[in-house]
Design a protein around this motif. Sequence first.
Motif, PDB file in Angstrom:
ATOM      1  N   PRO A 541       0.906  -1.001   0.146  1.00  0.00           N
ATOM      2  CA  PRO A 541      -0.055   0.092  -0.067  1.00  0.00           C
ATOM      3  C   PRO A 541       0.933   1.120   0.032  1.00  0.00           C
ATOM      4  N   GLY A 542       0.566   2.215  -0.785  1.00  0.00           N
ATOM      5  CA  GLY A 542       1.164   3.384  -1.106  1.00  0.00           C
ATOM      6  C   GLY A 542       2.060   3.641  -2.211  1.00  0.00           C
ATOM      7  N   VAL A 543       2.549   2.421  -2.647  1.00  0.00           N
ATOM      8  CA  VAL A 543       3.404   2.269  -4.002  1.00  0.00           C
ATOM      9  C   VAL A 543       2.727   2.795  -5.063  1.00  0.00           C
ATOM     10  N   ARG A 544       1.283   2.547  -4.745  1.00  0.00           N
ATOM     11  CA  ARG A 544       0.517   3.007  -6.112  1.00  0.00           C
ATOM     12  C   ARG A 544       0.421   4.670  -6.226  1.00  0.00           C
ATOM     13  N   ASN A 545       0.653   5.297  -4.941  1.00  0.00           N
ATOM     14  CA  ASN A 545       0.579   6.691  -5.023  1.00  0.00           C
ATOM     15  C   ASN A 545       1.461   7.290  -5.760  1.00  0.00           C
ATOM     16  N   PHE A 546       2.614   6.936  -6.294  1.00  0.00           N
ATOM     17  CA  PHE A 546       3.802   7.249  -7.184  1.00  0.00           C
ATOM     18  C   PHE A 546       3.285   7.142  -8.512  1.00  0.00           C
ATOM     19  N   PRO A 547       3.698   8.623  -9.091  1.00  0.00           N
ATOM     20  CA  PRO A 547       3.414   8.419 -10.578  1.00  0.00           C
ATOM     21  C   PRO A 547       3.981   7.189 -11.369  1.00  0.00           C
ATOM     22  N   GLY A 549       5.680   6.206 -14.325  1.00  0.00           N
ATOM     23  CA  GLY A 549       7.198   6.054 -14.429  1.00  0.00           C
ATOM     24  C   GLY A 549       8.144   6.405 -13.184  1.00  0.00           C
ATOM     25  N   ARG A 550       7.912   6.950 -12.299  1.00  0.00           N
ATOM     26  CA  ARG A 550       8.812   7.034 -11.002  1.00  0.00           C
ATOM     27  C   ARG A 550       8.301   5.508 -10.267  1.00  0.00           C
ATOM     28  N   ARG A 551       7.293   5.089 -10.152  1.00  0.00           N
ATOM     29  CA  ARG A 551       6.751   3.979  -9.411  1.00  0.00           C
ATOM     30  C   ARG A 551       7.749   2.836  -9.979  1.00  0.00           C
ATOM     31  N   THR A 552       7.658   2.770 -11.237  1.00  0.00           N
ATOM     32  CA  THR A 552       8.693   1.856 -11.975  1.00  0.00           C
ATOM     33  C   THR A 552       9.965   1.810 -11.671  1.00  0.00           C
ATOM     34  N   MET A 553      10.449   2.955 -11.849  1.00  0.00           N
ATOM     35  CA  MET A 553      11.960   3.135 -11.573  1.00  0.00           C
ATOM     36  C   MET A 553      12.152   2.484  -9.864  1.00  0.00           C
ATOM     37  N   LEU A 554      11.487   3.385  -9.027  1.00  0.00           N
ATOM     38  CA  LEU A 554      11.526   3.010  -7.661  1.00  0.00           C
ATOM     39  C   LEU A 554      11.634   1.438  -7.456  1.00  0.00           C
TER      40      LEU A 554
END
Length: 581
Positions: A541-547, A549-554
């Motif tokens: 939970p909370g990972v989906r809050n990232f945009p 492209g940034r989420r994939t990189m993170l």
Amino acid sequence: MPQKKPAKKLHELAPEVKAGFKIDDISKRTFIVGKQFATGGFGRIHTCTEQGKSQEMVMKIEPSTNGPLLTEVVVFNRILKKEMIDTYKKNKKIQWIGLPHLIANGYFTYNSEKMRYMIIPKYAMSLEGAREANGGKLSAKDSMVVANCIIGALEYLHDSDYAHADVKAANILLEKQGVYSTSVLVDFGLAHRTTNNVDKPDKKRAHNGTCIFTSTDAHRGNNPSFRGDVEILAYNLIMWISGTLPWLALESSPDKVFEAKQKFVAGLPGTLQNVLTSQPAAVTGCISTMFDVSMKTQYKDKVDMEKLKKVVAGAIQSASGAVSKESKTTAKTPKKVTRKAKEEVEDDVDDEPKPKKKVETKSEKTKKTVRPKTPKRIETEEDEEDEMELPTSSTNGKYKDESDEEEELIPRSTTRSARAAARSQPRPQPSIRLGVTTSTASSSRAARKIEQKYKRLSTNKSSLVPVSIADSDDDDDDAPPAVSTEPSTSSAGGTKRSSGGGGEIALKTPALVAPAIKKAKYKSGISSATKASPTELRRVPGVRNFPKGRRTMLIKETTTKYQEKRAATETNHDDSSSSDL
């Protein structure tokens, strides 16, 4: 008894003359025969040029014993010499007439056979070729434009006491391809001088001409007449506009064609309207007038061409207006529909007009409070009872404008006047919800949860969401830390709100986020195995809050880091196990 020699045929097809053959005219001009491109009657039609010149002309060649070309030559020599046509145009005060003029004619011998030839100007193409290229039809406007040219040509012939008797698309040529206003009537093989006409049918002459177009006079066996030319033109117009004739399938039976024409003429104008459906009234009325004038004119009398010119001009104007009106309607309809649809969308969907953009000064931009978009909810594993909402940025990194927020507060069902009044009233400034808390302890707990969430999802400074925990001025552990959205260069421009405790909650810029989180020493709460698995980490939970492209990189950076750690740990474990052995 000696047998009689078989009678020589009346008309024979001319032998083929090779290109390049030279013919000397009686006026001492030399003409060079070109390629054959058509056959007409019992003759062959070639291109030709005059020696020393490049302009192409048309040469008709037939055996000297044949009659059709002889008839044409007689007509051209009597009424279609260039000086005769020029004199007629001058007397009538007209600039152009749709008839060819004679260039040369005579005889020549080819392979010991005497041949007759005639030379006239060369034109671009036949009207029949244009009709076939257009799917077997012509528009009403183009058909009437051609009819206007043919009526002018027939008027000249009738004034010269000749009837053409074979008007059809194959005998009409265009000076320029696609240009119908300069159509030319040619082929005078059936032309007849009417001075000796007698209204006395002869069965030997019955059905003479092109069967589907020829006049009822010709079907009965009469010589060609002035009224017959107009009747023939009317049949052609029906064919050009509709692409067919009611008796087209009966062409091989001239008697049946004649009977069908009689019934058609007797049923006018209803029979004509049945064939020319959806045509302007002026067009069907013009053709109906042609039939009417033809039937009411006496066999030997000349036709009232002035009346026909007027009705044809009216039909051209009507057909042109119908075409332009249709094109304008077609062009305007999409615009009207689009505008109407746009108005419906503005009235029924958006309901409120868009606010005008305000030009802001630098000071106003500095003082303006940053508004977040619709908050997304983050649920933590530690405490599901406390609900927190963090501001999330759009794909371009900007927050929703303040005016957009105000519009969302007005119900869509409200009328325009009510909406305008509602917008004029002062509205309370919306607050940034970082947790619904009523105590210092709960505020502190909410701040810690934020720090913990972004601590365990962040691996470098560039991937952090602009939220951080600043150190409180108070050393009391129970005091909540401050969260700031205020830029580091401005201390007075931001908006600070108290959540019931002594701490201040605000959002800081990304430049201040990383150092604050870096100082935090809370445990993540997420296992190393989860961090090493992209699939499992994506479900946190909370990972989906990232945009996106940034989420994939993170996720990629985090999993790579912990996979390397696990690999290193396993290697060390294997080494220590082997040393123990």
